[in-house]
Design a protein around this motif. Structure first.
Motif, PDB file in Angstrom:
ATOM      1  N   GLY A   1      -8.988   9.175  -4.139  1.00 50.82           N
ATOM      2  CA  GLY A   1      -7.876   9.492  -5.009  1.00 50.82           C
ATOM      3  C   GLY A   1      -7.065  10.684  -4.578  1.00 50.82           C
ATOM      4  N   LEU A   2      -7.639  11.515  -3.693  1.00 54.19           N
ATOM      5  CA  LEU A   2      -6.981  12.779  -3.335  1.00 54.19           C
ATOM      6  C   LEU A   2      -6.838  13.012  -1.840  1.00 54.19           C
ATOM      7  CD1 LEU A   2      -8.968  15.066  -5.828  1.00 54.19           C
ATOM      8  CD2 LEU A   2      -6.714  14.027  -6.209  1.00 54.19           C
ATOM      9  N   GLY A   3      -7.497  12.218  -1.007  1.00 56.07           N
ATOM     10  CA  GLY A   3      -7.524  12.491   0.419  1.00 56.07           C
ATOM     11  C   GLY A   3      -8.559  13.550   0.728  1.00 56.07           C
ATOM     12  N   LEU A   4      -8.352  14.287   1.792  1.00 61.65           N
ATOM     13  CA  LEU A   4      -9.303  15.316   2.222  1.00 61.65           C
ATOM     14  C   LEU A   4      -8.880  16.663   1.635  1.00 61.65           C
ATOM     15  CD1 LEU A   4     -11.839  15.571   3.959  1.00 61.65           C
ATOM     16  CD2 LEU A   4     -10.370  15.979   5.937  1.00 61.65           C
TER      17      LEU A   4
ATOM     18  N   TRP B   1      -4.530   2.774   2.904  1.00 57.26           N
ATOM     19  CA  TRP B   1      -4.428   3.666   1.745  1.00 57.26           C
ATOM     20  C   TRP B   1      -4.803   5.092   2.136  1.00 57.26           C
ATOM     21  CZ3 TRP B   1      -3.058   3.422  -3.448  1.00 57.26           C
ATOM     22  CH2 TRP B   1      -3.498   4.493  -4.242  1.00 57.26           C
ATOM     23  N   TRP B   2      -5.890   5.235   2.897  1.00 56.47           N
ATOM     24  CA  TRP B   2      -6.316   6.582   3.303  1.00 56.47           C
ATOM     25  C   TRP B   2      -5.223   7.277   4.109  1.00 56.47           C
ATOM     26  CZ3 TRP B   2      -9.763  10.126   2.077  1.00 56.47           C
ATOM     27  CH2 TRP B   2      -9.945  11.219   2.934  1.00 56.47           C
ATOM     28  N   GLY B   3      -4.613   6.559   5.027  1.00 54.05           N
ATOM     29  CA  GLY B   3      -3.546   7.142   5.828  1.00 54.05           C
ATOM     30  C   GLY B   3      -2.376   7.605   4.974  1.00 54.05           C
ATOM     31  N   ARG B   4      -1.971   6.769   4.025  1.00 53.27           N
ATOM     32  CA  ARG B   4      -0.863   7.132   3.135  1.00 53.27           C
ATOM     33  C   ARG B   4      -1.252   8.285   2.219  1.00 53.27           C
ATOM     34  NH1 ARG B   4       3.952   5.408   5.034  1.00 53.27           N
ATOM     35  NH2 ARG B   4       3.741   3.290   5.851  1.00 53.27           N
ATOM     36  N   LEU B   5      -2.478   8.255   1.739  1.00 57.51           N
ATOM     37  CA  LEU B   5      -2.956   9.306   0.834  1.00 57.51           C
ATOM     38  C   LEU B   5      -2.971  10.648   1.553  1.00 57.51           C
ATOM     39  CD1 LEU B   5      -4.117   9.436  -2.086  1.00 57.51           C
ATOM     40  CD2 LEU B   5      -6.381   9.327  -1.057  1.00 57.51           C
TER      41      LEU B   5
ATOM     42  N   GLU C   1      -1.079  11.563   3.941  1.00 50.84           N
ATOM     43  CA  GLU C   1       0.303  12.010   4.094  1.00 50.84           C
ATOM     44  C   GLU C   1       0.836  12.610   2.799  1.00 50.84           C
ATOM     45  OE1 GLU C   1       2.584   8.687   5.350  1.00 50.84           O
ATOM     46  OE2 GLU C   1       1.544   8.453   7.272  1.00 50.84           O
ATOM     47  N   GLY C   2       0.381  12.056   1.651  1.00 52.40           N
ATOM     48  CA  GLY C   2       0.928  12.479   0.375  1.00 52.40           C
ATOM     49  C   GLY C   2       0.219  13.644  -0.284  1.00 52.40           C
ATOM     50  N   THR C   3      -1.123  13.658  -0.224  1.00 51.85           N
ATOM     51  CA  THR C   3      -1.871  14.699  -0.950  1.00 51.85           C
ATOM     52  C   THR C   3      -2.927  15.414  -0.119  1.00 51.85           C
ATOM     53  OG1 THR C   3      -3.496  13.083  -1.752  1.00 51.85           O
ATOM     54  CG2 THR C   3      -1.575  13.478  -3.155  1.00 51.85           C
ATOM     55  N   GLY C   4      -3.327  14.862   1.011  1.00 57.05           N
ATOM     56  CA  GLY C   4      -4.387  15.470   1.808  1.00 57.05           C
ATOM     57  C   GLY C   4      -4.012  16.851   2.327  1.00 57.05           C
ATOM     58  N   ARG C   5      -5.003  17.748   2.400  1.00 64.02           N
ATOM     59  CA  ARG C   5      -4.752  19.118   2.867  1.00 64.02           C
ATOM     60  C   ARG C   5      -4.955  19.280   4.372  1.00 64.02           C
ATOM     61  NH1 ARG C   5      -5.185  23.174  -1.046  1.00 64.02           N
ATOM     62  NH2 ARG C   5      -4.436  22.352  -3.037  1.00 64.02           N
ATOM     63  N   ALA C   6      -5.724  18.387   4.982  1.00 68.87           N
ATOM     64  CA  ALA C   6      -5.999  18.487   6.420  1.00 68.87           C
ATOM     65  C   ALA C   6      -6.553  17.150   6.900  1.00 68.87           C
ATOM     66  CB  ALA C   6      -7.009  19.599   6.708  1.00 68.87           C
ATOM     67  N   THR C   7      -6.591  16.975   8.214  1.00 72.90           N
ATOM     68  CA  THR C   7      -7.241  15.807   8.795  1.00 72.90           C
ATOM     69  C   THR C   7      -8.566  16.241   9.408  1.00 72.90           C
ATOM     70  OG1 THR C   7      -6.245  16.104  10.980  1.00 72.90           O
ATOM     71  CG2 THR C   7      -5.000  14.799   9.359  1.00 72.90           C
ATOM     72  N   LEU C   8      -9.448  15.287   9.660  1.00 75.31           N
ATOM     73  CA  LEU C   8     -10.705  15.613  10.323  1.00 75.31           C
ATOM     74  C   LEU C   8     -10.456  16.228  11.697  1.00 75.31           C
ATOM     75  CD1 LEU C   8     -12.890  12.454   9.529  1.00 75.31           C
ATOM     76  CD2 LEU C   8     -13.056  14.727   8.484  1.00 75.31           C
TER      77      LEU C   8
ATOM     78  N   VAL D   1       0.842  -1.199   0.000  1.00 77.04           N
ATOM     79  CA  VAL D   1       0.000   0.000   0.000  1.00 77.04           C
ATOM     80  C   VAL D   1       0.872   1.241   0.000  1.00 77.04           C
ATOM     81  CG1 VAL D   1      -1.652   1.344   1.350  1.00 77.04           C
ATOM     82  CG2 VAL D   1      -1.974  -1.118   1.095  1.00 77.04           C
ATOM     83  N   LYS D   2       1.952   1.224   0.759  1.00 75.57           N
ATOM     84  CA  LYS D   2       2.858   2.371   0.828  1.00 75.57           C
ATOM     85  C   LYS D   2       3.430   2.706  -0.545  1.00 75.57           C
ATOM     86  CE  LYS D   2       7.106   3.960   3.087  1.00 75.57           C
ATOM     87  NZ  LYS D   2       8.173   3.603   4.072  1.00 75.57           N
ATOM     88  N   GLU D   3       3.875   1.685  -1.278  1.00 73.73           N
ATOM     89  CA  GLU D   3       4.476   1.897  -2.594  1.00 73.73           C
ATOM     90  C   GLU D   3       3.449   2.393  -3.606  1.00 73.73           C
ATOM     91  OE1 GLU D   3       7.913  -1.603  -2.340  1.00 73.73           O
ATOM     92  OE2 GLU D   3       5.904  -2.059  -3.124  1.00 73.73           O
ATOM     93  N   ARG D   4       2.286   1.761  -3.592  1.00 74.99           N
ATOM     94  CA  ARG D   4       1.264   2.119  -4.560  1.00 74.99           C
ATOM     95  C   ARG D   4       0.714   3.527  -4.292  1.00 74.99           C
ATOM     96  NH1 ARG D   4      -3.166  -0.603  -4.412  1.00 74.99           N
ATOM     97  NH2 ARG D   4      -3.591  -0.896  -6.640  1.00 74.99           N
ATOM     98  N   ALA D   5       0.507   3.868  -3.027  1.00 75.48           N
ATOM     99  CA  ALA D   5       0.007   5.196  -2.675  1.00 75.48           C
ATOM    100  C   ALA D   5       1.021   6.279  -3.036  1.00 75.48           C
ATOM    101  CB  ALA D   5      -0.340   5.260  -1.191  1.00 75.48           C
ATOM    102  N   ALA D   6       2.298   5.998  -2.846  1.00 76.25           N
ATOM    103  CA  ALA D   6       3.341   6.977  -3.180  1.00 76.25           C
ATOM    104  C   ALA D   6       3.387   7.215  -4.691  1.00 76.25           C
ATOM    105  CB  ALA D   6       4.698   6.484  -2.680  1.00 76.25           C
ATOM    106  N   LEU D   7       3.275   6.139  -5.469  1.00 76.04           N
ATOM    107  CA  LEU D   7       3.272   6.277  -6.925  1.00 76.04           C
ATOM    108  C   LEU D   7       2.031   7.030  -7.385  1.00 76.04           C
ATOM    109  CD1 LEU D   7       4.373   5.678  -9.720  1.00 76.04           C
ATOM    110  CD2 LEU D   7       3.308   3.407  -9.604  1.00 76.04           C
ATOM    111  N   TRP D   8       0.903   6.721  -6.769  1.00 76.02           N
ATOM    112  CA  TRP D   8      -0.346   7.421  -7.116  1.00 76.02           C
ATOM    113  C   TRP D   8      -0.219   8.920  -6.842  1.00 76.02           C
ATOM    114  CZ3 TRP D   8      -4.689   6.478  -9.712  1.00 76.02           C
ATOM    115  CH2 TRP D   8      -5.783   7.343  -9.530  1.00 76.02           C
ATOM    116  N   ALA D   9       0.338   9.284  -5.700  1.00 79.93           N
ATOM    117  CA  ALA D   9       0.502  10.701  -5.353  1.00 79.93           C
ATOM    118  C   ALA D   9       1.394  11.410  -6.378  1.00 79.93           C
ATOM    119  CB  ALA D   9       1.102  10.833  -3.956  1.00 79.93           C
ATOM    120  N   GLU D  10       2.437  10.726  -6.850  1.00 79.71           N
ATOM    121  CA  GLU D  10       3.309  11.308  -7.877  1.00 79.71           C
ATOM    122  C   GLU D  10       2.536  11.560  -9.165  1.00 79.71           C
ATOM    123  OE1 GLU D  10       6.664   8.825  -8.530  1.00 79.71           O
ATOM    124  OE2 GLU D  10       7.462   9.046  -6.493  1.00 79.71           O
TER     125      GLU D  10
END
Length: 296
Positions: A86-89, A121-125, A127-134, A32-41
């Motif tokens: 796909g983008l986080g929050l 995936w949500w946690g990694r996403l 970290e990579g693209t999310g603008r804020a947490t709940l 999940v870490k690898e796939r989420a990082a590639l997705w964020a790129e």
């Protein structure tokens, strides 16, 4: 006016078709870490973007945008945020490319094969693209969330963190009770009173709740009692009097929806057809789907 944060889920329907690389199905095997990082790129490197307010389409999204006005009439200054697989929050003012990613595990563009994988995936996403947490949003004031079961499961850790800090938090939909967050479970029996499709029901319920906030408090006993009394008087069992369709009508529906929602699964497409009040037996729909778009 009191500040209010609105959080809704994204939609499959987009204003433009995603690039091939922005279909989750195109990601290689790996952790999940690898796939989420590639997705964020890939998201960050996309050439064409849209504001999220304009990217999404469909009844759910139209109703979500109207929540801001409904909140204003209830005495709140509302900001709209989107929870996306796909983008986080993200705030709706943010820009992003069109994409195809979902937490629905049977979808071709599913980001994970289990609820645990979706949560990772949500946690990694985030970290990579999310603008804020709940949790961060909850520190600014009341939060009203409209989440499906799969999103609530994926975001479970953030929901519990929000519950620990929020002064007022309301969840419409979701999957379980969380101490510190008031929950209004989805009620299909309210469709006759609220109208629309099943996909927009939770958002319409959230709007109805806001219309009962006469004291300017999101989760006060007065607001809660008023809404519950109304819902109890209006809820009716669903009666599926769907309109039969000819083969040509089903084929046209499949062509239109697969064009506007690339990657949508056959099962999800049949649910959408039925949610719109139309009828087609499952095996017949499968045969016509295969005839139209092939095996998938």
């Amino acid at each position: 006016m009191r500040q209010l944060t609105l959080v809704v889920t994204c939609t499959d329907r987009k204003a433009a078709a995603p690039e091939d690389a922005l279909h989750a199905r195109s990601l290689p095997s790996g952790s999940v870490k690898e796939r989420a990082a590639l997705w964020a790129e890939r998201v960050k490197g996309a050439s064409r973007t849209h504001t999220l307010a304009e990217l999404y389409r469909g009844d759910h999204w139209a109703q979500a945008r109207r929540l801001v006005d409904t909140a204003s009439k209830a005495g709140f200054a509302a900001d709209l945020w989107v929870a996306s697989a796909g983008l986080g929050l993200q705030p709706v003012s943010a820009s992003a490319p069109s994409y195809a990613a979902t937490f629905s595990t049977r979808h071709a563009d599913s980001v994970a094969t289990s609820a645990a994988g979706s949560a990772q995936w949500w946690g990694r996403l985030q970290e990579g693209t999310g603008r804020a947490t709940l949790q961060e949003l909850g520190k600014n004031g009341p939060v009203l969330m409209v989440l499906s079961e799969v999103y609530a499961k994926a975001m479970g850790e953030e929901l519990r963190a929000l519950a620990a800090v929020a002064s007022e938090a309301l969840l419409v939909g979701g999957v379980e009770e969380i101490p510190g967050i008031q929950r209004v479970p989805a009620d299909a029996g309210l469709r006759h009173a609220l109208g629309g499709t099943l996909t927009s029901l939770n958002v319409r319920m959230a709007a109805s709740w806001l219309q009962h906030c006469e004291d300017g408090q999101l989760t006060s006993p007065a607001t809660s009692d008023s809404w519950k009394k109304w819902a109890a008087s209006e809820s009716r069992p669903e009666q599926h009097n769907r309109k039969p369709m000819t083969d040509d009508e089903v084929i046209t529906f499949v062509r239109q929806q697969t064009a506007s929602q690339p990657g949508i699964s056959r099962t999800r497409l049949l649910r959408q057809l039925r949610a719109e009040g139309r009828a087609c037996e499952q095996s017949r729909f499968a045969n016509l789907y295969i005839k139209t778009v092939g095996q998938s």
